[in-house]
Motif scaffolding. Sequence first.
Motif, PDB file in Angstrom:
ATOM      1  N   LYS A 134      35.961   3.012  62.941  1.00  0.00           N
ATOM      2  CA  LYS A 134      35.872   1.874  63.809  1.00  0.00           C
ATOM      3  C   LYS A 134      35.971   2.887  65.639  1.00  0.00           C
ATOM      4  O   LYS A 134      37.590   3.132  64.628  1.00  0.00           O
ATOM      5  CB  LYS A 134      36.508   0.516  64.604  1.00  0.00           C
ATOM      6  N   GLY A 135      35.267   3.198  66.382  1.00  0.00           N
ATOM      7  CA  GLY A 135      35.461   3.986  66.764  1.00  0.00           C
ATOM      8  C   GLY A 135      36.298   5.843  66.428  1.00  0.00           C
ATOM      9  O   GLY A 135      36.917   6.481  66.038  1.00  0.00           O
ATOM     10  N   ALA A 136      34.755   6.086  65.622  1.00  0.00           N
ATOM     11  CA  ALA A 136      34.698   7.753  64.877  1.00  0.00           C
ATOM     12  C   ALA A 136      35.431   8.450  65.989  1.00  0.00           C
ATOM     13  O   ALA A 136      35.914   9.413  65.069  1.00  0.00           O
ATOM     14  CB  ALA A 136      33.754   7.446  63.868  1.00  0.00           C
ATOM     15  N   LEU A 137      34.613   7.799  67.416  1.00  0.00           N
ATOM     16  CA  LEU A 137      34.724   9.545  68.072  1.00  0.00           C
ATOM     17  C   LEU A 137      36.257   9.816  68.367  1.00  0.00           C
ATOM     18  O   LEU A 137      36.143  11.088  68.509  1.00  0.00           O
ATOM     19  CB  LEU A 137      33.829   9.320  68.646  1.00  0.00           C
ATOM     20  N   LYS A 138      36.994   8.623  68.041  1.00  0.00           N
ATOM     21  CA  LYS A 138      38.545   8.940  68.274  1.00  0.00           C
ATOM     22  C   LYS A 138      39.282   9.743  67.652  1.00  0.00           C
ATOM     23  O   LYS A 138      40.370  10.315  68.051  1.00  0.00           O
ATOM     24  CB  LYS A 138      38.898   7.405  69.174  1.00  0.00           C
ATOM     25  N   MET A 139      38.600   9.638  66.963  1.00  0.00           N
ATOM     26  CA  MET A 139      39.462  10.301  65.516  1.00  0.00           C
ATOM     27  C   MET A 139      39.096  11.781  65.909  1.00  0.00           C
ATOM     28  O   MET A 139      40.070  12.771  65.105  1.00  0.00           O
ATOM     29  CB  MET A 139      38.543  10.429  63.900  1.00  0.00           C
ATOM     30  N   ILE A 140      38.286  12.618  66.902  1.00  0.00           N
ATOM     31  CA  ILE A 140      38.106  14.015  67.034  1.00  0.00           C
ATOM     32  C   ILE A 140      39.827  13.878  68.077  1.00  0.00           C
ATOM     33  O   ILE A 140      39.626  13.597  69.188  1.00  0.00           O
ATOM     34  CB  ILE A 140      36.759  14.143  67.661  1.00  0.00           C
ATOM     35  N   SER A 141      40.526  15.205  67.504  1.00  0.00           N
ATOM     36  CA  SER A 141      41.521  15.488  68.635  1.00  0.00           C
ATOM     37  C   SER A 141      41.565  16.992  69.313  1.00  0.00           C
ATOM     38  O   SER A 141      39.700  17.262  69.151  1.00  0.00           O
ATOM     39  CB  SER A 141      42.661  15.988  67.750  1.00  0.00           C
ATOM     40  N   LYS A 142      42.085  17.303  70.106  1.00  0.00           N
ATOM     41  CA  LYS A 142      41.672  18.402  71.333  1.00  0.00           C
ATOM     42  C   LYS A 142      42.204  19.632  70.352  1.00  0.00           C
ATOM     43  O   LYS A 142      41.221  19.799  70.966  1.00  0.00           O
ATOM     44  CB  LYS A 142      42.604  17.802  72.764  1.00  0.00           C
ATOM     45  N   ALA A 143      43.024  19.530  69.450  1.00  0.00           N
ATOM     46  CA  ALA A 143      42.795  20.926  68.480  1.00  0.00           C
ATOM     47  C   ALA A 143      41.722  21.329  67.590  1.00  0.00           C
ATOM     48  O   ALA A 143      40.920  22.093  67.588  1.00  0.00           O
ATOM     49  CB  ALA A 143      44.162  20.795  67.675  1.00  0.00           C
ATOM     50  N   ASP A 144      40.754  19.795  67.252  1.00  0.00           N
ATOM     51  CA  ASP A 144      39.472  20.045  66.353  1.00  0.00           C
ATOM     52  C   ASP A 144      38.433  20.264  67.428  1.00  0.00           C
ATOM     53  O   ASP A 144      37.632  21.768  66.913  1.00  0.00           O
ATOM     54  CB  ASP A 144      39.349  18.561  65.844  1.00  0.00           C
ATOM     55  N   LEU A 145      38.630  19.986  68.582  1.00  0.00           N
ATOM     56  CA  LEU A 145      37.514  20.534  69.714  1.00  0.00           C
ATOM     57  C   LEU A 145      37.602  22.380  69.872  1.00  0.00           C
ATOM     58  O   LEU A 145      36.570  22.602  70.151  1.00  0.00           O
ATOM     59  CB  LEU A 145      37.699  19.764  70.371  1.00  0.00           C
TER      60      LEU A 145
END
Length: 289
Positions: A134-145
Amino acid sequence: MTISIASIIVIAFVYMVFDVFNRRNIPNTIVYASLVYAVLVALFYFNSGTLVSFIIAGAIGLAGYAVYKVGQIGAADVVEFAVLSLLMPYQVISYGIGESATMPFIFSLLINTGIAALIIVPLYYIPKGYSRVKGALKMISKADLAKAVVIGMTYIIFIGFLVIVVGIGFLQFLLLALIMLSSIAIVLFERLITRGMIEYVKPDKFDSGDIIALNLMKESDIRKVKSKVKSFERLVNEGMIKEMIRKRVSTKFPVYKEAMPLALAILIGAILALYFGNLLIFIIAPPFI
């Protein structure tokens, strides 16, 4: 050569069937039989290069074993690479500039397998991971981006150079674009992809050869387990399982029970290598097919 090509496709297909439909468990009988068969084929076509082909296969086995010990590849995958290399030690590749070169087949196989896996992983595991979290997009960190942006810009510059200077064709451009998008997706959704591959299980459900997703564990939890279980590591073995059960470790660990069947990527890589040769060379200097 016809026997070698047919053998490569059949053996790679058999490995793939067991890897996909038998939960990444390829029977030892299949592994040993394929190795014996490859050795016999190599001896049947004995020539001045046979010794070199055995040296290449041995080097693959040693390098693959080292990768296996750190939990990055299965033992059967290592044997499969060695088997396919024995069946076709060398490959003649024609460059777009009109010249040909002979190189070990394993080079093309490894590169093509890596590209196939790079494309397959995000296509299959991002949707699977999304359905579990749930909330998969929240798993993307600023470092990942940030890493994804750097990778994307690097690819764009490289592709632009090949289009303007080298003059690659549409097929090569399409393949590079696909590789770029897959690379970006893997960096952005690394945690989500991992969740699509793992199951949380207790040590008594471990199998020798399982790989623990340490990146989903807290450092404090890893240190705690290591202080109690001296043999604890990423790659599960029989001794580690027995020690954890003996010490009554009841924690559930994230284990790659549904990791990508590498034999599928190897089959695709082998077929591409037989038809296109080395995909990197195909991109930069398309061979005459």
